[in-house]
Design an enzyme around this catalytic site. Structure first.
Site, PDB file in Angstrom:
ATOM      1  CG  ASP A  42      -2.216  -5.923  -2.266  1.00 28.51           C
ATOM      2  OD1 ASP A  42      -2.994  -4.949  -2.966  1.00 28.51           O
ATOM      3  OD2 ASP A  42      -0.959  -5.666  -2.291  1.00 28.51           O
ATOM      4  CG  ASP A  89      -0.717  -4.289  -6.361  1.00 29.87           C
ATOM      5  OD1 ASP A  89      -1.279  -4.364  -5.189  1.00 29.87           O
ATOM      6  OD2 ASP A  89       0.347  -3.534  -6.631  1.00 29.87           O
ATOM      7  CG  ASN A 102       2.574  -4.811  -4.321  1.00 32.82           C
ATOM      8  OD1 ASN A 102       3.164  -3.619  -4.174  1.00 32.82           O
ATOM      9  ND2 ASN A 102       1.461  -5.018  -3.659  1.00 32.82           N
ATOM     10  CB  THR A 134      -5.239  -2.502  -2.403  1.00 31.36           C
ATOM     11  OG1 THR A 134      -5.420  -3.735  -2.758  1.00 31.36           O
ATOM     12  CG2 THR A 134      -6.600  -2.178  -1.473  1.00 31.36           C
ATOM     13  CG  PHE A 186       4.212   1.212  -5.506  1.00 36.97           C
ATOM     14  CD1 PHE A 186       5.488   0.537  -6.084  1.00 36.97           C
ATOM     15  CD2 PHE A 186       3.226   0.296  -5.776  1.00 36.97           C
ATOM     16  CE1 PHE A 186       5.677  -0.463  -7.045  1.00 36.97           C
ATOM     17  CE2 PHE A 186       3.251  -0.941  -6.696  1.00 36.97           C
ATOM     18  CZ  PHE A 186       4.454  -1.185  -7.183  1.00 36.97           C
ATOM     19  CG  ASN A 187      -0.702   1.272  -5.024  1.00 36.63           C
ATOM     20  OD1 ASN A 187      -0.210   0.294  -5.409  1.00 36.63           O
ATOM     21  ND2 ASN A 187      -1.513   1.169  -3.983  1.00 36.63           N
ATOM     22  CG  HIS A 227       0.744   0.841   2.910  1.00 33.84           C
ATOM     23  ND1 HIS A 227       1.006   2.134   3.378  1.00 33.84           N
ATOM     24  CD2 HIS A 227       1.881   0.430   2.778  1.00 33.84           C
ATOM     25  CE1 HIS A 227       2.546   2.330   3.583  1.00 33.84           C
ATOM     26  NE2 HIS A 227       2.943   1.221   3.403  1.00 33.84           N
ATOM     27  CG  ASP A 228      -2.721  -2.551  -0.237  1.00 31.88           C
ATOM     28  OD1 ASP A 228      -2.723  -1.285  -0.354  1.00 31.88           O
ATOM     29  OD2 ASP A 228      -2.032  -3.357  -0.709  1.00 31.88           O
TER      30      ASP A 228
HETATM   31  C1  BDR Z   1       0.976   0.581  -1.685  1.00 31.76           C
HETATM   32  O1  BDR Z   1       2.037  -0.011  -2.431  1.00 31.76           O
HETATM   33  C2  BDR Z   1       2.168  -1.468  -2.545  1.00 31.76           C
HETATM   34  O2  BDR Z   1       3.331  -1.832  -2.455  1.00 31.76           O
HETATM   35  C3  BDR Z   1       1.295  -1.886  -1.324  1.00 31.76           C
HETATM   36  O3  BDR Z   1       0.553  -2.961  -1.594  1.00 31.76           O
HETATM   37  C4  BDR Z   1       0.337  -0.661  -1.248  1.00 31.76           C
HETATM   38  O4  BDR Z   1      -0.718  -0.992  -1.982  1.00 31.76           O
HETATM   39  C5  BDR Z   1       1.715   1.328  -0.673  1.00 31.76           C
HETATM   40  O5  BDR Z   1       2.572   2.495  -1.149  1.00 31.76           O
HETATM   41 CA    CA Z   2      -1.315  -3.140  -3.160  1.00 36.48          CA
END
Ligand code: BDR
Ligand code: CA
Length: 311
Positions: A16, A11, A40, A125, A166-167, A239-240
């Site tokens: 990402d 996203d 996102n 991701t 979040f994801n 993270h990604d």
């Molecule tokens: C995840 O949430 C998104 O904002 C980032 O791209 C990552 O995939 C982290 O919680």
């Molecule tokens: Ca992401």
């Protein structure tokens, strides 16, 4: 060298973008396609941001349009961290020669998995909407894939709510489908992704080397840095990039096979990846390798090295 075939579902999104750059900078991997979903930012921007990265990197990775919104919930984007345009408000041009394939995300992913039976690593991701749709349309996808390496969830605390990451919170119904799919899953949740972070000094180092890619990473993460500082953190966790890094340096990570179920409806727990690690193992299944430990210093130094190698 036998390169590892990889598909990314993103996203795009600042981290990402860094994950895509890391995949591109890794000769061990063969990135075969990228699909995009709303998360996102809205799907359309995630799509064109990915094409913009093709422009920046001088690549022609095929990019496929995916889901505009989660399966059931409404889309809630993350402008605080990713800016109004998803790339931290950095304006990258859309490449003039951008090719827009006719196939959608889930059909293209399935075709790619069929062309590489048992080999394709799916790096996810974004909210898991595209993957859930693909699995719903093509249930044999779970067996055709080598594995799904997903950034999402947390065995411990969340980041968008006290419980949820979040994801997974963005599309818990899709996540539930993926976690129940029988595919071989690797979960890179906050437990491990928060063990690495780029500091302001790291960003300056990337941005001051005269390399286009490094300068872009520094610029696009300024907004993300402001966001994390509001939460009292000093670095930006990529993270990604974690599942991509695992494919090239698995020795940096430690994980444990565990049962993971997704909370679909709790008023304060929706989107929680309930992980059976610390109990007396009450779930009758173990469906994911949950990553728990990471050598964060090595992660950051390899990430910087690879980004700078892009010139
Ligand atoms: C995840 O949430 C998104 O904002 C980032 O791209 C990552 O995939 C982290 O919680
Ligand atoms: Ca992401």
């Amino acid at each position: 060298m036998n390169r590892i075939p990889v598909w990314m579902d993103c996203d795009t999104g600042t981290d990402d973008a860094v994950a895509i750059m890391l995949a591109h900078a890794s000769p061990e991997l063969e990135l075969l396609g990228i699909s995009t979903a709303g998360g996102n930012t809205v799907q359309d921007l995630a799509y064109w941001n990915t094409q913009r990265l093709n422009g920046l990197l001088g690549t022609a990775y095929p990019v496929y349009r995916g889901a505009e919104k989660p399966l059931i919930r409404e889309l809630k984007i993350a402008t605080l961290f990713h800016g109004e345009n998803g790339l931290g408000n950095v304006n990258l041009p859309v490449p003039e020669n951008a090719v827009v394939p006719e196939e959608n995300a889930w059909e293209a992913l399935y075709a790619c998995a069929k062309a590489h039976p048992g080999e394709l690593r799916l790096v996810a991701t974004a909210p898991l909407t595209n993957i859930a749709i693909a699995l719903g349309l093509h249930p044999d996808l779970s067996e055709l894939l080598h594995s799904i390496l997903l950034m999402g969830g947390s065995a411990g605390a969340g980041n968008v709510t006290p419980a949820a990451e979040f994801n997974i919170h963005a599309d818990p119904h899709a996540a539930g489908i993926v976690f129940r799919s029988g595919a071989r899953l690797f979960m890179f949740g906050l437990d491990v992704t928060l063990q690495e972070a780029l500091t302001a000094d790291d960003l300056d180092e990337l941005g001051s080397c005269g390399a286009k890619a490094g300068a872009f990473v520094r610029a696009c993460l300024q907004c993300y840095m402001k966001g994390v500082r509001r939460y009292g953190l000093t670095g930006a966790s990529m993270h990604d990039a974690c599942p991509v890094m695992y494919l090239i340096h698995p020795e940096l990570f430690e994980g444990e096979l565990a049962g993971v179920a997704v909370e679909l409806s709790g008023s304060v727990t929706v989107g929680k990846t309930v992980t059976d690690l610390y109990s007396d193992k009450q779930f009758p299944f173990k469906n994911a390798t949950v990553m728990l430990k990471l050598d964060g210093d090595r992660f950051i130094s390899i990430l910087k090295e690879r980004i700078l190698s892009l010139g």
